[in-house]
Design a protein around this motif. Structure first.
Motif, PDB file in Angstrom:
ATOM      1  N   ALA A   1       6.910   6.825  -8.591  1.00 40.12           N
ATOM      2  CA  ALA A   1       6.162   8.205  -8.062  1.00 40.12           C
ATOM      3  C   ALA A   1       5.624   8.122  -7.076  1.00 40.12           C
ATOM      4  O   ALA A   1       6.382   9.067  -6.075  1.00 40.12           O
ATOM      5  N   ASP A   2       4.857   7.288  -6.415  1.00 39.22           N
ATOM      6  CA  ASP A   2       4.400   7.208  -5.418  1.00 39.22           C
ATOM      7  C   ASP A   2       5.234   7.033  -3.748  1.00 39.22           C
ATOM      8  O   ASP A   2       5.748   6.081  -3.964  1.00 39.22           O
ATOM      9  N   GLY A   3       5.082   8.965  -3.445  1.00 38.30           N
ATOM     10  CA  GLY A   3       5.625   9.017  -2.513  1.00 38.30           C
ATOM     11  C   GLY A   3       7.318   9.009  -2.357  1.00 38.30           C
ATOM     12  O   GLY A   3       8.141   9.261  -1.433  1.00 38.30           O
ATOM     13  N   ALA A   4       8.002   9.563  -3.414  1.00 37.61           N
ATOM     14  CA  ALA A   4       9.029   9.639  -4.303  1.00 37.61           C
ATOM     15  C   ALA A   4       9.588  11.390  -3.773  1.00 37.61           C
ATOM     16  O   ALA A   4       8.420  12.124  -4.117  1.00 37.61           O
TER      17      ALA A   4
ATOM     18  N   GLU B   1      -1.764   1.359  -1.574  1.00 36.39           N
ATOM     19  CA  GLU B   1      -0.637   1.784  -0.311  1.00 36.39           C
ATOM     20  C   GLU B   1       0.409   1.969  -1.249  1.00 36.39           C
ATOM     21  O   GLU B   1       0.496   1.626  -2.550  1.00 36.39           O
ATOM     22  N   PRO B   2       1.901   2.810  -0.730  1.00 34.70           N
ATOM     23  CA  PRO B   2       3.109   3.133  -2.238  1.00 34.70           C
ATOM     24  C   PRO B   2       3.555   1.818  -2.165  1.00 34.70           C
ATOM     25  O   PRO B   2       3.098   0.558  -1.831  1.00 34.70           O
ATOM     26  N   GLY B   3       3.574   1.780  -4.110  1.00 31.55           N
ATOM     27  CA  GLY B   3       4.603   0.434  -4.516  1.00 31.55           C
ATOM     28  C   GLY B   3       3.327  -0.760  -4.796  1.00 31.55           C
ATOM     29  O   GLY B   3       3.723  -1.554  -5.616  1.00 31.55           O
ATOM     30  N   LYS B   4       2.203  -0.451  -4.849  1.00 25.98           N
ATOM     31  CA  LYS B   4       1.074  -1.248  -5.274  1.00 25.98           C
ATOM     32  C   LYS B   4      -0.342  -0.818  -6.256  1.00 25.98           C
ATOM     33  O   LYS B   4      -0.940  -1.012  -6.483  1.00 25.98           O
ATOM     34  N   TRP B   5       0.137   0.451  -7.306  1.00 27.21           N
ATOM     35  CA  TRP B   5      -0.496   0.501  -8.062  1.00 27.21           C
ATOM     36  C   TRP B   5      -1.135  -0.009  -9.133  1.00 27.21           C
ATOM     37  O   TRP B   5      -1.359  -0.441  -9.897  1.00 27.21           O
TER      38      TRP B   5
END
Length: 177
Positions: free
Chosen positions: A85-88, A147-151
């Motif tokens: 979801a982050d940045g999508a 960072e995006p993708g690091k949750w």
């Protein structure tokens, strides 16, 4: 990274006294907290959960009990999907669908979300938007989010740190016994 209750309220977009009331009533859209915790600390995931709950409450006037059942009792909705979801944006954006029945929610692309019955009300909120709001508020507080993708990695690091701290705290008790 862990957050204080004040930071959680600020990132989630909710006044602290309202968050206190929701926690006391066990309706907060965050993970359940054990009573024995000495210091309440929360994860960044919970800030996104709270922001998502606020969006549902503001847009649809959903009651906090239904939001709690949809979000806090389904924590898997906020573990892996946050990376996607982050940045999508656009068709890649991830949405949370809350159905008008307890414990019923799902996350996915808008076109992939299940609609159980054609006449059943479905309440939609963008997880991507919730993350954008939390990021915007975090910048104002000077907090750094994953960072995006690091949750997922951030949650794993928090869980490993918590496990190690609990083991250290248990050592003196084990030696005394």
């Amino acid at each position: 990274m862990t957050l204080s209750q004040l930071e959680l309220a600020l990132l989630g977009g909710l006044p602290l006294h309202t968050l206190d009331q929701l926690i006391a009533s066990r309706c907060a859209p965050i993970y359940a907290r054990p009573q024995s915790r000495r210091a309440a600390c929360y994860t960044l995931h919970e800030a996104v959960m709270l922001a998502t709950g606020m969006l549902l409450h503001e847009r649809y006037d959903l009651g906090w009990t239904l939001i709690h059942h949809a979000i806090a009792l389904n924590p898997e909705l906020f573990v892996d999907p946050l990376d996607e979801a982050d940045g999508a944006t656009g068709i890649e954006e991830r949405w949370l669908a809350v159905y008008n029945e307890p414990l019923s929610a799902s996350v996915g692309r808008l076109t992939d979300l299940p609609i159980p019955h054609p006449v059943q009300p479905v309440f939609l909120v963008s997880l991507s938007e919730a993350i954008r709001l939390v990021r915007q508020r975090a910048q104002g507080l000077g907090l750094v989010l994953p960072e995006p993708g690091k949750w997922g990695a951030a949650l794993e690091a928090y869980l490993a740190e918590t496990k190690a701290r609990r083991e250290r705290e248990a050592l003196p008790w084990a030696e005394a016994a």
